[in-house]
Scaffold this active site. Structure first.
Site, PDB file in Angstrom:
ATOM      1  N   ASP A  81      -7.970  -5.054  -0.626  1.00  0.00           N
ATOM      2  CA  ASP A  81      -8.414  -5.670  -1.885  1.00  0.00           C
ATOM      3  C   ASP A  81      -8.155  -7.167  -1.944  1.00  0.00           C
ATOM      4  OD1 ASP A  81      -7.407  -2.639  -3.103  1.00  0.00           O
ATOM      5  OD2 ASP A  81      -9.425  -3.405  -3.435  1.00  0.00           O
ATOM      6  N   HIS A 118       0.864  -1.196   0.000  1.00  0.00           N
ATOM      7  CA  HIS A 118       0.000   0.000   0.000  1.00  0.00           C
ATOM      8  C   HIS A 118       0.893   1.236   0.000  1.00  0.00           C
ATOM      9  CE1 HIS A 118      -3.095   2.889   1.130  1.00  0.00           C
ATOM     10  NE2 HIS A 118      -3.952   1.974   0.702  1.00  0.00           N
TER      11      HIS A 118
HETATM   12  C1  SDX Z   1      -5.944   0.523  -3.068  1.00  0.00           C
HETATM   13  O1  SDX Z   1      -4.422   5.057  -1.972  1.00  0.00           O
HETATM   14  C2  SDX Z   1      -5.321   4.383  -1.423  1.00  0.00           C
HETATM   15  O2  SDX Z   1      -5.784   4.659  -0.326  1.00  0.00           O
HETATM   16  C3  SDX Z   1      -5.814   3.212  -2.232  1.00  0.00           C
HETATM   17  C4  SDX Z   1      -6.821   2.295  -1.542  1.00  0.00           C
HETATM   18  C5  SDX Z   1      -8.096   3.008  -1.289  1.00  0.00           C
HETATM   19  O3  SDX Z   1      -8.823   2.593  -0.365  1.00  0.00           O
HETATM   20  O4  SDX Z   1      -8.417   3.920  -2.076  1.00  0.00           O
HETATM   21  O5  SDX Z   1      -6.293   1.828  -0.316  1.00  0.00           O
HETATM   22  C6  SDX Z   1      -7.148   1.070  -2.409  1.00  0.00           C
HETATM   23  O6  SDX Z   1      -5.651   0.959  -4.136  1.00  0.00           O
HETATM   24  C7  SDX Z   1      -5.109  -0.515  -2.330  1.00  0.00           C
HETATM   25  C8  SDX Z   1      -3.868  -0.977  -3.169  1.00  0.00           C
HETATM   26  C9  SDX Z   1      -4.389  -2.013  -4.189  1.00  0.00           C
HETATM   27  N1  SDX Z   1      -3.307  -2.342  -5.186  1.00  0.00           N
HETATM   28  C10 SDX Z   1      -2.733  -3.553  -5.182  1.00  0.00           C
HETATM   29  O7  SDX Z   1      -2.943  -4.452  -4.345  1.00  0.00           O
HETATM   30  C11 SDX Z   1      -1.767  -3.764  -6.339  1.00  0.00           C
HETATM   31  C12 SDX Z   1      -0.475  -4.414  -5.803  1.00  0.00           C
HETATM   32  N2  SDX Z   1       0.207  -3.413  -4.964  1.00  0.00           N
HETATM   33  C13 SDX Z   1       1.329  -2.695  -5.570  1.00  0.00           C
HETATM   34  O8  SDX Z   1       0.966  -2.286  -6.894  1.00  0.00           O
HETATM   35  C14 SDX Z   1       1.814  -1.598  -4.648  1.00  0.00           C
HETATM   36  O9  SDX Z   1       1.879  -2.117  -3.390  1.00  0.00           O
HETATM   37  C15 SDX Z   1       1.134  -0.255  -4.583  1.00  0.00           C
HETATM   38  C16 SDX Z   1       0.973   0.375  -5.928  1.00  0.00           C
HETATM   39  C17 SDX Z   1      -0.202  -0.380  -3.924  1.00  0.00           C
HETATM   40  C18 SDX Z   1       2.045   0.597  -3.744  1.00  0.00           C
HETATM   41  O10 SDX Z   1       3.261   0.660  -4.456  1.00  0.00           O
HETATM   42  P1  SDX Z   1       4.506   1.435  -3.827  1.00  0.00           P
HETATM   43  O11 SDX Z   1       4.105   2.823  -3.443  1.00  0.00           O
HETATM   44  O12 SDX Z   1       5.670   1.247  -4.739  1.00  0.00           O
HETATM   45  O13 SDX Z   1       4.745   0.606  -2.491  1.00  0.00           O
HETATM   46  P2  SDX Z   1       6.049   0.717  -1.618  1.00  0.00           P
HETATM   47  O14 SDX Z   1       6.740   2.046  -1.801  1.00  0.00           O
HETATM   48  O15 SDX Z   1       5.635   0.341  -0.237  1.00  0.00           O
HETATM   49  O16 SDX Z   1       7.007  -0.438  -2.232  1.00  0.00           O
HETATM   50  C19 SDX Z   1       8.168  -0.805  -1.491  1.00  0.00           C
HETATM   51  C20 SDX Z   1       8.846  -1.887  -2.310  1.00  0.00           C
HETATM   52  C21 SDX Z   1       9.129  -1.474  -3.754  1.00  0.00           C
HETATM   53  O17 SDX Z   1      10.288  -2.200  -4.154  1.00  0.00           O
HETATM   54  P3  SDX Z   1      11.723  -1.386  -4.040  1.00  0.00           P
HETATM   55  O18 SDX Z   1      11.602  -0.211  -4.981  1.00  0.00           O
HETATM   56  O19 SDX Z   1      11.899  -0.977  -2.594  1.00  0.00           O
HETATM   57  O20 SDX Z   1      12.748  -2.424  -4.504  1.00  0.00           O
HETATM   58  O21 SDX Z   1       7.982  -3.038  -2.399  1.00  0.00           O
HETATM   59  C22 SDX Z   1       7.710  -3.319  -3.770  1.00  0.00           C
HETATM   60  C23 SDX Z   1       7.974  -2.051  -4.543  1.00  0.00           C
HETATM   61  O22 SDX Z   1       8.337  -2.350  -5.878  1.00  0.00           O
HETATM   62  N3  SDX Z   1       6.314  -3.711  -3.842  1.00  0.00           N
HETATM   63  C24 SDX Z   1       5.890  -4.915  -4.219  1.00  0.00           C
HETATM   64  C25 SDX Z   1       4.493  -4.863  -4.110  1.00  0.00           C
HETATM   65  N4  SDX Z   1       4.128  -3.650  -3.682  1.00  0.00           N
HETATM   66  C26 SDX Z   1       5.251  -2.941  -3.527  1.00  0.00           C
HETATM   67  N5  SDX Z   1       6.550  -6.026  -4.630  1.00  0.00           N
HETATM   68  C27 SDX Z   1       5.765  -7.094  -4.957  1.00  0.00           C
HETATM   69  N6  SDX Z   1       4.420  -7.125  -4.862  1.00  0.00           N
HETATM   70  C28 SDX Z   1       3.759  -6.029  -4.455  1.00  0.00           C
HETATM   71  N7  SDX Z   1       2.428  -6.052  -4.389  1.00  0.00           N
END
Ligand code: SDX
Length: 397
Positions: free
Chosen positions: A332, A275
């Site tokens: 989700d 998230h």
């Molecule tokens: C919603 O904004 C809101 O409030 C949204 C929401 C709402 O109620 O409106 O809460 C609803 O959208 C929830 C999120 C739903 N999306 C997903 O489940 C899709 C999968 N999640 C990822 O796409 C991701 O977690 C995000 C887009 C949600 C967040 O991405 P970020 O901002 O990059 O997360 P982060 O900074 O915490 O990531 C840290 C690391 C990164 O790697 P590094 O750059 O440090 O090497 O973790 C990795 C990311 O690439 N990472 C993941 C991951 N999510 C983050 N790796 C694998 N699987 C994942 N799901």
């Protein structure tokens, strides 16, 4: 410093707007709607009480709630000409595509709402949107299966009405059908709608506020919010969770997909995990996890995907990468599984999110349009393109 919440100057400088609706503390996993903890609202309220809270700023008493339900019931029926709209969609049109089109078309049916300078008119728009969105959503589903549309009923509450419009048969109401899950379905849906009702300045809510800041009519703003919610990184994630589970297929293949999710060069992400704001457990996921397990226990349709989802959750929660990066199941991950257990088709999952989030979207729209100091949202950028240069005539390029 607001006395009870203090923000570091760095945070204040990145804030896109001021709002009194929802407070999130991503580190502590705190989520408050108008100061009330999400856990207490989930435990003690109906979705309609929470929708009232988001709009009015406080929970309704019995009389206020009854009047609010009257206002919603009074505006729930779709314009007969609007129902014709659906005939133009192919039977396999994605429900979110139909939602964007039909909600946007409300501005063609309610001209009086296009003048939003009158606060009473703005409130009518807001309650009309909350009232109609379940009927439009159910109509998308009924169109896709070639079934007759079902009218909303004043003798049912908000969630029962939606389930009835979705699943009732001409000969009898959904709730009278011999399905042990009925009461559990209504309870689970009420909880899901509360948990999804608002979430501060997420992408779709920011879209609604930005569109609204130009003075655009409320139906166009909500249609823009629905379009933004559709993305798989946002509200489309619940549908993407089920597609991911189908692709993984078996418990034996979980390690292969966990490795893909950890591989920087692989675009695969574990849908339903991580998230932007919560760097610990999403408090909504904590609440919904128990309901997910309860619905699966009562589900009269055992489904290997449910066992796979629980195995994936367990595996990821023990994996060092996910622990280190604080990637936990978000709302989700569990909502998609519950919707599937309730018999909601996968392509309707994000529609379900939109029904609930409409309460938050209209609350933010009312807050923004009511703020006399509001200026047009005009984000700036960090320019990283070429410095100024001279145009050469074509023959010299
Ligand atoms: C919603 O904004 C809101 O409030 C949204 C929401 C709402 O109620 O409106 O809460 C609803 O959208 C929830 C999120 C739903 N999306 C997903 O489940 C899709 C999968 N999640 C990822 O796409 C991701 O977690 C995000 C887009 C949600 C967040 O991405 P970020 O901002 O990059 O997360 P982060 O900074 O915490 O990531 C840290 C690391 C990164 O790697 P590094 O750059 O440090 O090497 O973790 C990795 C990311 O690439 N990472 C993941 C991951 N999510 C983050 N790796 C694998 N699987 C994942 N799901």
């Amino acid at each position: 410093d607001l006395g009870y919440f203090t923000f570091d100057p760095g945070f204040v400088s990145t804030a896109s707007c001021k709002s009194a609706i929802t407070y999130i503390d991503g580190e502590q996993g705190i989520l408050l709607y108008r100061g009330y903890p999400i856990e207490e609202l989930a435990e003690n309220c109906s979705f309609l009480e929470v929708a009232y809270l988001l709009i009015h700023g406080d929970l309704p008493n019995e009389q206020e709630l009854n009047h609010f339900k009257f206002e919603i019931d009074d505006r729930a029926v779709l314009h007969e000409s609007l129902r014709v709209f659906f005939d133009g969609f192919h039977y396999d049109a994605h429900p979110m595509a139909m939602m964007v089109g039909v909600v946007g078309s409300l501005s063609a049916f309610y001209h009086s709402d296009l003048d939003i300078s009158d606060p009473d008119n703005r409130y009518i728009c807001a309650t009309r949107m909350i009232a109609k969105i379940p009927a439009i959503a159910a109509a998308c589903y009924r169109h896709s299966i070639g079934a007759p549309f079902v009218y909303p009923r004043v003798d049912l509450d908000y969630c029962e009405n939606f389930l009835n419009m979705m699943f009732s048969r001409p000969e009898k109401r959904f709730l009278e059908q011999a399905r042990s899950i009925d009461e559990t379905a209504v309870k689970a849906l009420n909880l899901l709608f509360i948990l999804h009702a608002d979430h501060e300045q997420n992408a779709s809510t920011s879209t609604v506020r930005l569109a609204g800041s130009t003075g655009a009519n409320p139906y166009a703003c909500i249609a823009a919010g629905i379009a933004a919610l559709w993305g798989p990184a946002h509200g489309g994630a619940n549908e993407a969770v089920l597609s991911m589970l189908k692709e993984i297929g078996t418990v034996e293949r979980i390690p292969e997909y966990i490795a893909k999710a950890k591989d920087k060069d692989d675009p695969f992400r574990l849908m339903g995990f991580g998230h932007r704001v919560y760097k610990n457990f999403d408090p909504r996921a904590t609440i919904i996890r128990q309901t997910c397990h309860e619905v699966l226990r009562q589900s009269c349709q055992p489904d290997p995907l449910f066992d796979l989802a629980m195995a994936l959750e367990e595996y990821a929660l023990q994996d060092d990468y996910f622990i280190e990066k604080k990637l936990y199941p978000n709302v989700d991950f569990y909502s998609g599984i519950i919707y599937k257990a309730l018999g909601i088709p996968v392509d309707m999952f994000t529609v379900m999110f939109a029904i609930a989030r409409t309460a938050g979207w209209v609350a933010h729209w009312l807050e923004m349009t009511g703020d006399t100091g509001n200026v047009i949202g005009r984000p700036r950028q960090l320019y990283v393109g070429p410095s100024q240069r001279e145009v050469m005539p074509l023959h010299r390029r």
